[in-house]
Design a protein around this motif. Sequence first.
Motif, PDB file in Angstrom:
ATOM      1  N   ARG A 274      -5.673   0.413  10.171  1.00 17.39           N
ATOM      2  CA  ARG A 274      -4.214   0.359  10.305  1.00 17.39           C
ATOM      3  C   ARG A 274      -3.804  -0.771  11.245  1.00 17.39           C
ATOM      4  NH1 ARG A 274       0.644   2.525  12.160  1.00 17.39           N
ATOM      5  NH2 ARG A 274       1.832   3.684  10.578  1.00 17.39           N
ATOM      6  N   ASP A 275      -4.542  -0.919  12.344  1.00 19.61           N
ATOM      7  CA  ASP A 275      -4.262  -2.017  13.271  1.00 19.61           C
ATOM      8  C   ASP A 275      -4.492  -3.370  12.582  1.00 19.61           C
ATOM      9  OD1 ASP A 275      -3.605  -0.275  15.280  1.00 19.61           O
ATOM     10  OD2 ASP A 275      -5.538  -0.426  16.317  1.00 19.61           O
ATOM     11  N   GLY A 276      -5.555  -3.456  11.781  1.00 18.70           N
ATOM     12  CA  GLY A 276      -5.841  -4.703  11.083  1.00 18.70           C
ATOM     13  C   GLY A 276      -4.761  -5.074  10.092  1.00 18.70           C
ATOM     14  N   ALA A 277      -4.282  -4.078   9.334  1.00 14.76           N
ATOM     15  CA  ALA A 277      -3.209  -4.337   8.371  1.00 14.76           C
ATOM     16  C   ALA A 277      -1.921  -4.736   9.090  1.00 14.76           C
ATOM     17  CB  ALA A 277      -2.981  -3.098   7.508  1.00 14.76           C
ATOM     18  N   HIS A 278      -1.636  -4.050  10.196  1.00 12.20           N
ATOM     19  CA  HIS A 278      -0.444  -4.398  10.981  1.00 12.20           C
ATOM     20  C   HIS A 278      -0.538  -5.823  11.509  1.00 12.20           C
ATOM     21  CE1 HIS A 278       1.967  -4.550  14.745  1.00 12.20           C
ATOM     22  NE2 HIS A 278       2.846  -3.940  13.985  1.00 12.20           N
ATOM     23  N   ARG A 279      -1.730  -6.207  11.941  1.00 12.28           N
ATOM     24  CA  ARG A 279      -1.908  -7.560  12.475  1.00 12.28           C
ATOM     25  C   ARG A 279      -1.695  -8.606  11.377  1.00 12.28           C
ATOM     26  NH1 ARG A 279      -7.162 -10.168  15.330  1.00 12.28           N
ATOM     27  NH2 ARG A 279      -6.118 -11.369  16.950  1.00 12.28           N
ATOM     28  N   LEU A 280      -2.191  -8.333  10.185  1.00  7.70           N
ATOM     29  CA  LEU A 280      -1.989  -9.270   9.082  1.00  7.70           C
ATOM     30  C   LEU A 280      -0.502  -9.441   8.763  1.00  7.70           C
ATOM     31  CD1 LEU A 280      -4.929  -8.290   6.683  1.00  7.70           C
ATOM     32  CD2 LEU A 280      -4.601 -10.496   7.814  1.00  7.70           C
ATOM     33  N   LEU A 281       0.223  -8.344   8.744  1.00  7.47           N
ATOM     34  CA  LEU A 281       1.664  -8.446   8.501  1.00  7.47           C
ATOM     35  C   LEU A 281       2.342  -9.224   9.617  1.00  7.47           C
ATOM     36  CD1 LEU A 281       2.515  -4.864   7.176  1.00  7.47           C
ATOM     37  CD2 LEU A 281       2.209  -6.958   5.849  1.00  7.47           C
ATOM     38  N   THR A 282       1.919  -8.979  10.854  1.00  4.79           N
ATOM     39  CA  THR A 282       2.479  -9.705  11.992  1.00  4.79           C
ATOM     40  C   THR A 282       2.224 -11.202  11.874  1.00  4.79           C
ATOM     41  OG1 THR A 282       2.180  -7.795  13.444  1.00  4.79           O
ATOM     42  CG2 THR A 282       2.412  -9.940  14.510  1.00  4.79           C
ATOM     43  N   LEU A 283       1.075 -11.555  11.324  1.00  9.73           N
ATOM     44  CA  LEU A 283       0.704 -12.961  11.160  1.00  9.73           C
ATOM     45  C   LEU A 283       1.349 -13.604   9.939  1.00  9.73           C
ATOM     46  CD1 LEU A 283      -3.063 -12.615  12.115  1.00  9.73           C
ATOM     47  CD2 LEU A 283      -1.369 -14.000  13.348  1.00  9.73           C
ATOM     48  N   GLY A 284       2.171 -12.841   9.218  1.00 12.02           N
ATOM     49  CA  GLY A 284       2.911 -13.409   8.096  1.00 12.02           C
ATOM     50  C   GLY A 284       2.241 -13.317   6.760  1.00 12.02           C
ATOM     51  N   ALA A 285       1.200 -12.493   6.635  1.00 12.99           N
ATOM     52  CA  ALA A 285       0.493 -12.371   5.363  1.00 12.99           C
ATOM     53  C   ALA A 285       1.387 -11.763   4.298  1.00 12.99           C
ATOM     54  CB  ALA A 285      -0.764 -11.533   5.535  1.00 12.99           C
ATOM     55  N   GLY A 286       1.096 -12.099   3.046  1.00 13.27           N
ATOM     56  CA  GLY A 286       1.741 -11.463   1.903  1.00 13.27           C
ATOM     57  C   GLY A 286       0.831 -10.369   1.377  1.00 13.27           C
ATOM     58  N   TYR A 287       1.114  -9.132   1.747  1.00 15.09           N
ATOM     59  CA  TYR A 287       0.279  -8.000   1.341  1.00 15.09           C
ATOM     60  C   TYR A 287       0.945  -7.369   0.121  1.00 15.09           C
ATOM     61  CZ  TYR A 287      -3.741  -5.314   3.063  1.00 15.09           C
ATOM     62  OH  TYR A 287      -4.997  -4.772   3.247  1.00 15.09           O
ATOM     63  N   VAL A 288       0.319  -7.518  -1.031  1.00 17.03           N
ATOM     64  CA  VAL A 288       0.907  -7.096  -2.301  1.00 17.03           C
ATOM     65  C   VAL A 288       0.436  -5.699  -2.680  1.00 17.03           C
ATOM     66  CG1 VAL A 288       0.929  -7.548  -4.786  1.00 17.03           C
ATOM     67  CG2 VAL A 288       1.220  -9.430  -3.175  1.00 17.03           C
ATOM     68  N   ILE A 289       1.366  -4.878  -3.100  1.00 16.17           N
ATOM     69  CA  ILE A 289       1.053  -3.562  -3.667  1.00 16.17           C
ATOM     70  C   ILE A 289       1.446  -3.588  -5.141  1.00 16.17           C
ATOM     71  CG2 ILE A 289       1.553  -1.089  -3.598  1.00 16.17           C
ATOM     72  CD1 ILE A 289       2.305  -1.438  -0.644  1.00 16.17           C
ATOM     73  N   TRP A 290       0.490  -3.298  -6.015  1.00 12.68           N
ATOM     74  CA  TRP A 290       0.796  -3.203  -7.441  1.00 12.68           C
ATOM     75  C   TRP A 290       1.084  -1.738  -7.755  1.00 12.68           C
ATOM     76  CZ3 TRP A 290       1.779  -7.129 -10.626  1.00 12.68           C
ATOM     77  CH2 TRP A 290       1.966  -6.844 -11.988  1.00 12.68           C
ATOM     78  N   GLU A 291       2.232  -1.482  -8.364  1.00 12.51           N
ATOM     79  CA  GLU A 291       2.655  -0.118  -8.653  1.00 12.51           C
ATOM     80  C   GLU A 291       2.879   0.088 -10.147  1.00 12.51           C
ATOM     81  OE1 GLU A 291       5.047   1.194  -4.611  1.00 12.51           O
ATOM     82  OE2 GLU A 291       6.208   0.391  -6.298  1.00 12.51           O
ATOM     83  N   VAL A 292       2.555   1.279 -10.604  1.00 11.59           N
ATOM     84  CA  VAL A 292       2.852   1.707 -11.972  1.00 11.59           C
ATOM     85  C   VAL A 292       3.674   2.994 -11.873  1.00 11.59           C
ATOM     86  CG1 VAL A 292       1.914   2.484 -14.177  1.00 11.59           C
ATOM     87  CG2 VAL A 292       0.754   0.674 -12.895  1.00 11.59           C
ATOM     88  N   ASP A 293       4.898   2.933 -12.357  1.00 17.51           N
ATOM     89  CA  ASP A 293       5.809   4.083 -12.259  1.00 17.51           C
ATOM     90  C   ASP A 293       5.932   4.578 -10.819  1.00 17.51           C
ATOM     91  OD1 ASP A 293       6.241   4.022 -15.024  1.00 17.51           O
ATOM     92  OD2 ASP A 293       4.526   5.336 -15.403  1.00 17.51           O
ATOM     93  N   GLY A 294       5.966   3.626  -9.892  1.00 14.56           N
ATOM     94  CA  GLY A 294       6.138   3.962  -8.489  1.00 14.56           C
ATOM     95  C   GLY A 294       4.879   4.399  -7.778  1.00 14.56           C
ATOM     96  N   VAL A 295       3.750   4.440  -8.480  1.00 12.35           N
ATOM     97  CA  VAL A 295       2.485   4.867  -7.882  1.00 12.35           C
ATOM     98  C   VAL A 295       1.663   3.635  -7.506  1.00 12.35           C
ATOM     99  CG1 VAL A 295       0.316   6.109  -8.248  1.00 12.35           C
ATOM    100  CG2 VAL A 295       2.464   6.997  -9.219  1.00 12.35           C
ATOM    101  N   PRO A 296       1.259   3.475  -6.245  1.00 16.04           N
ATOM    102  CA  PRO A 296       0.425   2.332  -5.856  1.00 16.04           C
ATOM    103  C   PRO A 296      -0.964   2.453  -6.491  1.00 16.04           C
ATOM    104  CG  PRO A 296       1.463   3.364  -3.941  1.00 16.04           C
ATOM    105  CD  PRO A 296       1.629   4.301  -5.083  1.00 16.04           C
ATOM    106  N   VAL A 297      -1.376   1.421  -7.227  1.00 22.05           N
ATOM    107  CA  VAL A 297      -2.669   1.481  -7.922  1.00 22.05           C
ATOM    108  C   VAL A 297      -3.627   0.378  -7.470  1.00 22.05           C
ATOM    109  CG1 VAL A 297      -1.721   2.634  -9.960  1.00 22.05           C
ATOM    110  CG2 VAL A 297      -1.755   0.117  -9.864  1.00 22.05           C
ATOM    111  N   SER A 298      -3.142  -0.605  -6.713  1.00 22.37           N
ATOM    112  CA  SER A 298      -4.012  -1.678  -6.225  1.00 22.37           C
ATOM    113  C   SER A 298      -3.281  -2.442  -5.127  1.00 22.37           C
ATOM    114  CB  SER A 298      -4.386  -2.646  -7.362  1.00 22.37           C
ATOM    115  OG  SER A 298      -5.368  -3.570  -6.956  1.00 22.37           O
TER     116      SER A 298
END
Length: 287
Positions: free
Chosen positions: A180-204
């Motif tokens: 969680r800290d690592g993901a937060h740090r990536l967002l803080t650093l400006g990364a584009g973290y993509v979530i692929w969703e199908v019918d609102g469900v995160p799948v990748s």
Amino acid sequence: MEETRFYDDVADFWAVAQDLYEAEPAKHTTALSVIHALVDAPQPDAAPPVFVTLHDDTTGSLLGAALRTPPWPMALSGIRPDGVSLLTKELLAAHPELDSVMGPRDVVDAFAPTWAAATSRTVRPILDLRLYRLGDLLVPQVEGRARLASEADLDLLAEHWVAFSSEANAHRPSTFADARDGAHRLLTLGAGYVIWEVDGVPVSTACAKFPNAGASRIGPVYTPPAHRQHGYAAAATAAAASWALSAGATEVLLYTDLANPTSNGVYQRIGFRPVADYAEVAFDQPT
């Protein structure tokens, strides 16, 4: 003759090594990401990093550079094979605790037996990697849509990160809190973290680092087992690559594990082409 210089401060190291790393951002993508994180999102409680440069002691010209943020491996992309002997000698005196390295295969193949012999350790292969660069992006036609993650998605990103680490980096497991800290740090650093969703469900999910010296590297990419074989990883990766290009990247990169032919095939089908092979090895104490 050659000499080495060690640094306590990332700014001092960067003032010397910047030109070397930025001249070949694809080759040095790992080191550039590490330096970007150290400068823009420092962790006060982190273990002290290791910075070293190699120089011609007559002219002072820079011959190579390496860095490490424990417990991660030392990044050797800035070292040539002919610099291994000197680097080994100086690290043996200053940092004999070094237990892993990562870099271009020819450099790792030169360093590993030299360090193992100098420290009476054994070499343990960890990963055989291939660096890919995006050519023409081929966006797959896959059910669903992409959206960018925010801090509201940190628990999901952490779950995927832990699962990815368990599958791809079993030698270096990640706790939920660290992920969680690592993901937060990536967002803080400006990364584009993509979530692929199908019918609102995160799948990748797929993360593209913010461009450094014009290069953005994608990773991690993770699809839960229940959602595999539908093209979602390819779709998420393509969306992350598109984000990186829109963020100013002139090169979009990623590493694959050569032991995983599925992922290598997926990335090639959407336009990634091989650049060079890399390796990570660990050094074990004799039992």
